[in-house]
Each structure stands twice: as structure tokens, then as C-alpha cells.
Design a protein around this motif. Structure first.
Motif, PDB file in Angstrom:
ATOM      1  N   GLU A 138     -10.369   2.512   1.344  1.00  0.00           N
ATOM      2  CA  GLU A 138     -10.048   1.909   2.638  1.00  0.00           C
ATOM      3  C   GLU A 138      -9.248   2.858   3.513  1.00  0.00           C
ATOM      4  O   GLU A 138      -9.450   2.921   4.720  1.00  0.00           O
TER       5      GLU A 138
ATOM      6  N   SER B 240     -10.992   0.446   8.338  1.00  0.00           N
ATOM      7  CA  SER B 240     -10.696  -0.990   8.222  1.00  0.00           C
ATOM      8  C   SER B 240     -11.644  -1.811   9.085  1.00  0.00           C
ATOM      9  O   SER B 240     -12.065  -2.897   8.695  1.00  0.00           O
TER      10      SER B 240
ATOM     11  N   ALA C  17      -7.816  -5.160   8.315  1.00  0.00           N
ATOM     12  CA  ALA C  17      -9.218  -5.588   8.180  1.00  0.00           C
ATOM     13  C   ALA C  17      -9.309  -7.107   8.302  1.00  0.00           C
ATOM     14  O   ALA C  17     -10.212  -7.634   8.963  1.00  0.00           O
TER      15      ALA C  17
END
Lengths: 84, 291
Positions: A72, B39, B190
Motif C-alpha cells: 500500500e 491508496s 483508502a
């Protein structure tokens, strides 16, 4: 990692080993994955990639719990965890 | 034991939404825009919306490159005019889910007025603003969000101006969803982008991202890694506080969180009811007669 409560079946069960893939040619060596990995799995390499940056390498593959944080946070889309 | 992990580098799971031929992107090593973009892709994949119904609009600047890197219908517009283009797209094709991904120099310094009016009208778009506190691409000039006292290429003795507080501004204009996160808060960010995309009405997500090359270098904030750590240490999560309490100033921690999540009829909802609105024009005749 600090465990507050220990699961009863901790000895019987274990996480499947996560497979970490690093696309070295994309890495710009910012070190976010190394710094913010909660288990300290990664380390910066001394070697250079094609662009002249130091990519990370997997130092302790067994410590990885597959949280996907590196995937991420990586700004270059250069690291990901395989399906467990 | 040194062990190489890259046995067979398969395709990155996010490559399906990337224009791979344009990689590597132009952002500097450790730049917050990259993490924010990552994200955003996670959120886009989680929405479950058909990719043909998503459209991204960007302005000019480092963050403005997102439209060029995302493999969706994308629009790279003139400087500061991302929101008017997005408004037009949404009104012409209401079935599309339109979001704007641009920098604070583009959205608030050059195109500030468009933001005010899109939020006032409650156009059903999502605005994701990466705030790196300067004009990064053109060489680190002062922007409307540079903190007071900060050194930039056009304020070599320190910035005398007071920066805009984006959550207060958005709240005053009537945005229905307002959140602010660091680029490092990948999971919360996110989640917030996902909520904002699915929320009907004008939703706004601000991302505080370090700019190590233009902003960090002049203000001696260290490397990209140091800046990320600095932002993390100097921020505090306070969900639901009044947006006026989120001002970024010296000696105070940067307040992060989801500040506003409310309901308000969107512009298209009101547009379809304009014939009914005629009878309830303000001020009412009875009220005028009472004076």
C-alpha cells in the motif's frame, strides 16, 4: 510484536508464509517499506538497480504476516505480496 | 543470510488500473503523492463500480499527473480548472462517478473559486486534494497553503501570509463529506476515499503529503523518510471535531480525521424539482406583509 492476549491454539496453527515480490527495476529506494514494515522483514540492499537506486531485499521472510502495508505504501508500485 | 525475493516478478496487483507504459512516474523518491495514489487505487478497486463508469479529472502540477497514470477515462485539464471540467462531465453524464485528483496549488490557489461554487451547489463529485504546501513542479513557489514562516523559492525570508484551512473552507461552502489524512495513513486514507466516492454530493478528502525536494529541502526537514516520520509524529487523529479546530499552525499538532459526514440534496436532485421550488420562493409574501 507485543501480544496482549495469546490465542489458545497458537502452537497448533501458523500463518502460511507470505511471498514477497519486489520489482527491483521500478524501485527508487525511498525506504518507506523498510522503515514502516511492522515486523522488520525488509532491509535496504547494497546493490544497485538499473536506475542506480538501492532496492530493498527480504531479510526475514518467516517474520512476514502478509499485512500488505508495504504494497500500500510503496509510491512506485514496486513491491507486493503474493496470494496466500 | 541474504536472500533475493524476486524469483519471478509477476504483475503488480495494482497494474490493472495503471498505464504501465508510463511508469516510472515523475514523482521524486518517497513523495507522498505516490502513496496517496496507491491508496486511491485500493479504494477504486474496493468500490465495485464498473471501471467504465469511473472518470478522473486532474489539473496541472505534480499531482495533476494522476489523470495520465490512471487507466480510466481521464481528463488532464488546464491549470486550476479541474472542478469545472468535472462538473460539466457529471451534469452531462449523471451515471458516471467523477472524481478530481489534484494538488492544492491547482485546486485552491489557481482554481479556488471553482471549489467554492461546486461545493455550494453540491455537485455530486469527489475532490481528492494532495496538499504538499507549495507548487512542487514549478520549483517550490509559495502557494495558498504554505504555512506561515515557511521558506519557499518566492519567500526566501519566510512566508508572511496565513494559509487557508481547507476543511473549514469546505465546511463553510457546504461539502457533505470532509476528511484529512496523511499520505502515510494508507489504510485510513483508502477507507476515506472509498466512503467519499460512494457518498452522494460534494465530498472532499485532503491528503497532507511531504514534498521532500521542493519544500523539505528549503526548510531543512531532511529526507523523504525523515519528512514522513516528522508528519507522523506531529499529527493527531481527532474524528468528528469542528473543522475550525483543524488549522495547521506552529506549535500545534496537525489534526487528522473525518470531520463532516452529512446529507444534503445534490444539485441534480434540486434541478429536477425546480418547478416545485417556484411556489416556495423566499421571502414569502406573508413574511413581507408582517414587517
Amino acid at each position: 510484536m507485543k501480544m496482549w492476549r495469546k490465542p489458545l491454539d497458537l502452537d497448533e496453527k501458523s500463518l502460511p508464509p507470505a511471498e514477497i515480490y519486489i520489482i527491483e527495476s521500478r524501485c527508487k529506494g525511498c525506504g518507506l517499506c523498510v522503515e514502516f514494515c511492522p515486523r522488520g522483514v525488509l532491509k535496504m540492499s547494497d546493490e544497485f538497480n538499473r536506475k542506480g537506486y538501492h532496492p530493498p531485499f527480504v531479510e526475514e521472510p518467516s517474520a512476514c504476516v502478509g499485512c500488505h502495508f508495504c504494497e500500500e505504501v510503496c509510491p512506485e508500485f514496486a513491491i507486493f505480496i503474493g496470494d496466500q | 543470510m541474504k536472500q533475493k525475493a524476486s524469483k519471478k516478478p509477476d504483475r503488480h496487483p495494482k497494474d490493472e488500473l495503471l498505464r504501465e507504459d508510463r511508469m516510472p512516474h515523475i514523482w521524486c523518491p518517497g513523495c507522498g503523492i505516490g502513496s496517496a495514489f496507491s491508496s486511491c487505487i485500493t479504494a477504486l478497486k474496493k468500490t465495485g463500480i464498473d471501471y467504465d463508469r469511473l472518470a478522473v479529472v486532474s489539473g496541472i502540477g505534480c499531482t495533476g499527473r494522476v489523470a495520465g497514470y490512471l487507466n480510466l477515462d481521464s481528463f488532464h485539464t488546464t491549470h486550476g480548472r479541474a472542478i469545472p471540467f468535472a462538473t460539466g462531465l457529471k451534469l452531462a453524464k449523471p451515471e458516471m462517478n467523477v472524481f478530481v485528483f489534484s494538488g492544492e496549488g491547482d485546486l485552491f490557489s489557481i482554481g479556488g473559486n471553482h471549489f467554492l461554487h461546486a461545493a455550494r451547489k453540491n455537485i455530486d463529485i469527489t475532490v481528492i486534494c494532495v496538499n504538499n504546501m507549495n507548487y512542487g513542479m514549478t520549483g517550490g513557489q509559495v502557494s495558498a497553503n504554505t504555512p506561515t514562516g515557511a521558506i519557499t523559492s518566492t519567500t526566501p525570508y519566510g512566508n508572511a501570509e496565513v494559509p487557508l484551512n481547507l476543511p473549514s473552507l469546505a465546511a463553510a461552502c457546504g461539502a457533505v463529506y470532509i476528511a484529512r489524512w496523511l499520505s502515510l495513513d494508507v489504510r485510513r486514507l483508502a477507507e476515506s476515499i472509498l466512503e467519499a466516492l460512494l457518498k452522494p454530493g460534494f465530498s472532499f478528502v485532503e491528503i497532507l503529503a511531504p514534498c521532500p525536494t521542493a519544500f523539505g529541502r528549503r526548510n531543512s526537514l531532511g529526507s523523504a523518510l525523515d519528512m514522513n516520520k516528522l508528519y507522523k509524529e506531529n499529527s493527531v487523529i481527532r474524528n468528528g471535531v469542528h473543522p475550525d479546530e483543524t488549522v495547521i499552525e506552529e506549535g500545534k499538532k496537525m489534526v487528522l480525521g473525518k470531520f463532516i459526514d452529512k446529507e444534503r440534496p445534490t444539485f441534480l436532485d434540486r434541478l429536477s424539482k425546480t418547478s416545485e421550488l417556484k411556489s416556495t420562493a423566499w421571502p414569502k409574501k406573508e413574511m413581507a406583509a408582517q414587517r
